[in-house]
Scaffold this active site. Sequence first.
Site, mmCIF file in Angstrom:
data_model
loop_
_atom_site.group_PDB
_atom_site.id
_atom_site.type_symbol
_atom_site.label_atom_id
_atom_site.label_comp_id
_atom_site.label_asym_id
_atom_site.label_seq_id
_atom_site.Cartn_x
_atom_site.Cartn_y
_atom_site.Cartn_z
ATOM 1 N N GLU A 77 -5.145 -5.134 10.337
ATOM 2 C CA GLU A 77 -4.134 -4.107 10.576
ATOM 3 C C GLU A 77 -4.412 -3.409 11.909
ATOM 4 O OE1 GLU A 77 -2.192 -2.877 6.541
ATOM 5 O OE2 GLU A 77 -3.759 -1.455 7.074
ATOM 6 N N LYS A 95 0.104 4.316 -0.258
ATOM 7 C CA LYS A 95 -0.484 5.509 0.375
ATOM 8 C C LYS A 95 -0.216 6.748 -0.478
ATOM 9 C CE LYS A 95 -0.101 3.091 4.736
ATOM 10 N NZ LYS A 95 -0.005 3.141 6.185
ATOM 11 N N GLY A 128 2.732 2.145 10.773
ATOM 12 C CA GLY A 128 3.677 3.253 10.646
ATOM 13 C C GLY A 128 4.354 3.629 11.953
ATOM 14 N N HIS A 155 -9.456 0.927 4.823
ATOM 15 C CA HIS A 155 -8.177 1.108 5.520
ATOM 16 C C HIS A 155 -8.394 2.009 6.740
ATOM 17 C CE1 HIS A 155 -4.084 2.293 6.430
ATOM 18 N NE2 HIS A 155 -3.715 1.212 5.792
ATOM 19 N N GLU A 185 -6.762 4.361 7.891
ATOM 20 C CA GLU A 185 -6.558 5.799 7.644
ATOM 21 C C GLU A 185 -7.805 6.413 7.018
ATOM 22 O OE1 GLU A 185 -2.847 5.299 5.583
ATOM 23 O OE2 GLU A 185 -1.924 4.718 7.489
ATOM 24 N N SER A 223 3.659 -2.318 10.171
ATOM 25 C CA SER A 223 5.117 -2.372 10.339
ATOM 26 C C SER A 223 5.729 -3.715 9.949
ATOM 27 C CB SER A 223 5.508 -1.986 11.772
ATOM 28 O OG SER A 223 5.076 -0.662 12.051
ATOM 29 N N ASN A 231 0.868 -1.178 0.000
ATOM 30 C CA ASN A 231 0.000 0.000 0.000
ATOM 31 C C ASN A 231 0.904 1.227 0.000
ATOM 32 O OD1 ASN A 231 -1.798 2.046 0.453
ATOM 33 N ND2 ASN A 231 -2.451 1.343 2.483
HETATM 34 P P1 13P Z 1 3.223 0.244 7.620
HETATM 35 O O1 13P Z 1 3.745 -1.016 7.010
HETATM 36 O O2 13P Z 1 3.956 1.468 7.132
HETATM 37 O O3 13P Z 1 3.106 0.159 9.099
HETATM 38 O O4 13P Z 1 1.715 0.442 7.064
HETATM 39 C C1 13P Z 1 0.835 -0.609 7.147
HETATM 40 C C2 13P Z 1 -0.376 -0.262 6.361
HETATM 41 O O5 13P Z 1 -1.142 0.599 6.745
HETATM 42 C C3 13P Z 1 -0.625 -0.983 5.105
HETATM 43 O O6 13P Z 1 -1.901 -0.733 4.623
#
Ligand code: 13P
Length: 255
Positions: free
Chosen positions: A167, A11, A173, A95, A97, A213, A9
């Site tokens: 997740e 982003k 992150g 997601h 976010e 992560s 992803n």
């Molecule tokens: P990270 O791997 O940067 O923690 O992000 C995970 C994520 O949100 C994948 O959709």
Amino acid sequence: MRKKLIAGNWKLFNNAYETESLINKLIDLRAAEMGADVVVAPPFTSLHAAHRAAGRSGIELAGQDVFWEEKGAFTGEIAPGMLLDAGCKWVIIGHSERRQYFGETDETVNRKINAALKAGLKPIVCVGETLRERESDQTTAVIGKQLEGGFAGIAAGMFEKITVAYEPVWAIGTGKTATGRQAQEVHAFIRGWLGKKHGGATAQIVRILYGGSVKSSNAAELMALPDIDGALVGGASLIADDFSAIIRLSAKTGK
Ligand code: 13P
């Protein structure tokens, strides 16, 4: 046996030029030839460049979100058919976010899943708890609610097109990864939910990805767990060497 699926992803990273260059690096590293399914989700504006660069490499594309209408006066939205047109076979839905910053709810997730399936896109549906929810022992209650709401009315037969991504919000992150035990526990809960709702056969075919992560240093341990069928990778998917290392390590953990 479920083939591993490793999805990146991206982003809000990578313009068209950067997208092409990252995909070319993944092709040089033979990322899609390691034994796992490989998907990347660039920003919408980079999808065409990604599609061109990916060619016949086997790297497949996902949208990072989708709207539920096919057309109309919906400024700023992207229709399922538009994702298909840009070369996507997959779409990430719900997601954390989107849930945290853009008002995504279980109900909008449900509408998006229905629209994506109708168009022939394969949804990767994200669920996960916040740190506060985990610390107050609400993890499975929260995830159960997200599953009930997100998948309301979706027929058992549709689940062969559906992937679930667990997740934990606190692991995204942050550099904090769920321990193997924490992740396996939730993955088993999700598979159990699928089994209760749609039968054991359905539960056995659905791939459940872990995200939060994921790095080359923790991928092997996580991917070897019985109910973890791949990863949804954020930060590490932006670096070709790291992402392909994760793919290689995951593909090795056949089970
Ligand atoms: P990270 O791997 O940067 O923690 O992000 C995970 C994520 O949100 C994948 O959709």
